[in-house]
Design an enzyme around this catalytic site. Sequence first.
Site, PDB file in Angstrom:
ATOM      1  N   HIS A   5     -29.190  -2.641   6.756  1.00  0.00           N
ATOM      2  CA  HIS A   5     -28.361  -3.611   6.036  1.00  0.00           C
ATOM      3  C   HIS A   5     -26.864  -3.359   6.286  1.00  0.00           C
ATOM      4  O   HIS A   5     -26.496  -2.388   6.936  1.00  0.00           O
ATOM      5  CB  HIS A   5     -28.682  -3.599   4.535  1.00  0.00           C
ATOM      6  CG  HIS A   5     -30.162  -3.544   4.266  1.00  0.00           C
ATOM      7  ND1 HIS A   5     -30.987  -4.632   4.429  1.00  0.00           N
ATOM      8  CD2 HIS A   5     -30.976  -2.513   3.910  1.00  0.00           C
ATOM      9  CE1 HIS A   5     -32.234  -4.266   4.171  1.00  0.00           C
ATOM     10  NE2 HIS A   5     -32.266  -3.000   3.860  1.00  0.00           N
ATOM     11  N   GLU A  58     -38.149   4.897   5.064  1.00  0.00           N
ATOM     12  CA  GLU A  58     -37.742   4.575   3.690  1.00  0.00           C
ATOM     13  C   GLU A  58     -37.596   5.937   3.015  1.00  0.00           C
ATOM     14  O   GLU A  58     -38.586   6.584   2.663  1.00  0.00           O
ATOM     15  CB  GLU A  58     -38.802   3.713   2.995  1.00  0.00           C
ATOM     16  CG  GLU A  58     -39.016   2.352   3.637  1.00  0.00           C
ATOM     17  CD  GLU A  58     -37.943   1.322   3.287  1.00  0.00           C
ATOM     18  OE1 GLU A  58     -37.001   1.674   2.530  1.00  0.00           O
ATOM     19  OE2 GLU A  58     -38.040   0.185   3.765  1.00  0.00           O
ATOM     20  N   HIS A  76     -33.579   3.490   5.883  1.00  0.00           N
ATOM     21  CA  HIS A  76     -33.603   2.592   4.722  1.00  0.00           C
ATOM     22  C   HIS A  76     -33.929   3.390   3.477  1.00  0.00           C
ATOM     23  O   HIS A  76     -34.253   4.584   3.544  1.00  0.00           O
ATOM     24  CB  HIS A  76     -34.680   1.504   4.905  1.00  0.00           C
ATOM     25  CG  HIS A  76     -34.308   0.438   5.878  1.00  0.00           C
ATOM     26  ND1 HIS A  76     -33.924  -0.822   5.500  1.00  0.00           N
ATOM     27  CD2 HIS A  76     -34.269   0.463   7.241  1.00  0.00           C
ATOM     28  CE1 HIS A  76     -33.663  -1.539   6.580  1.00  0.00           C
ATOM     29  NE2 HIS A  76     -33.853  -0.784   7.655  1.00  0.00           N
ATOM     30  N   GLU A 134     -28.074   0.620  -1.143  1.00  0.00           N
ATOM     31  CA  GLU A 134     -28.835   1.139   0.005  1.00  0.00           C
ATOM     32  C   GLU A 134     -27.969   1.152   1.258  1.00  0.00           C
ATOM     33  O   GLU A 134     -28.029   2.102   2.049  1.00  0.00           O
ATOM     34  CB  GLU A 134     -30.077   0.270   0.232  1.00  0.00           C
ATOM     35  CG  GLU A 134     -30.901   0.692   1.441  1.00  0.00           C
ATOM     36  CD  GLU A 134     -32.035  -0.286   1.761  1.00  0.00           C
ATOM     37  OE1 GLU A 134     -32.214  -1.248   0.989  1.00  0.00           O
ATOM     38  OE2 GLU A 134     -32.723  -0.070   2.777  1.00  0.00           O
TER      39      GLU A 134
HETATM   40 ZN   LIG Z   1     -33.746  -1.574   3.556  1.00  0.00          ZN
END
Ligand SMILES: [Zn+2]
Length: 239
Positions: A27, A203, A125, A64
Amino acid sequence: MLPSAPTAPTAAPVPLAGRVVVLDPGHQLGNARFPGEINRLVDAGGFDKACNTTGTASDDGYPEATFTWQVAVEVRRRLRALGARVVLTRDDNSVAQWGPCIDERGRIGNPGEPGPTADLRISLHADGVRSSTAHGFHVIRPGERSGWTDDVAAASEGLALALRDALVGAGFAPSTYVGDEGIDVRTDLGTLNHSDVPVVMAELGNMRDADDAAVMESDAGRRRYARAVVTAVRSFLGA
Ligand SMILES: [Zn+2]
């Protein structure tokens, strides 16, 4: 006093000399300000998907995008010190910017693309799941997708195992809510599908879990994540 004798220069060990690593900090901080741009559909591997998303945040507002950026910068610093060339998929962490889209994130560093060809790609992430029992990391590797990931799926499994083991070795707990012993397999992620070099998406934890978030929000926690990623890179490359 006499000047001390000059000492012979000693070459610093550069075990990753000649290696190229793509880090993809998930992102961009400004994505939410650009809904038209990030909701535009792009090819995610033979099907369409939104260019990007806003990402998640911790309950006290740590994004994030900022977490993954800070970890990526620390990983880059450490990999460079070991002699690697590091390519990030975005240049900064800014509310004034968006993207890049998932297809571009997946292609940077591929053979034939502008810039150096990567030995591997790690997409960073953090998850955002509201459940009192959902915590821990999981590493996503690409499943076999004919014409897309069949060239990198096997090598990516090795990279996924290396990263899972390094995270466990650094004291992080595998996910309680997704995957199998910290590893998940997906064929719907554009970043993975577009890669022509070994690739995983990590993640690193659940930002909506207070304990995971506290680690992510601390310098020490981020350094521990970064050390684990570097350990995985070295392990995967045999360096
Ligand atoms: Zn993400």
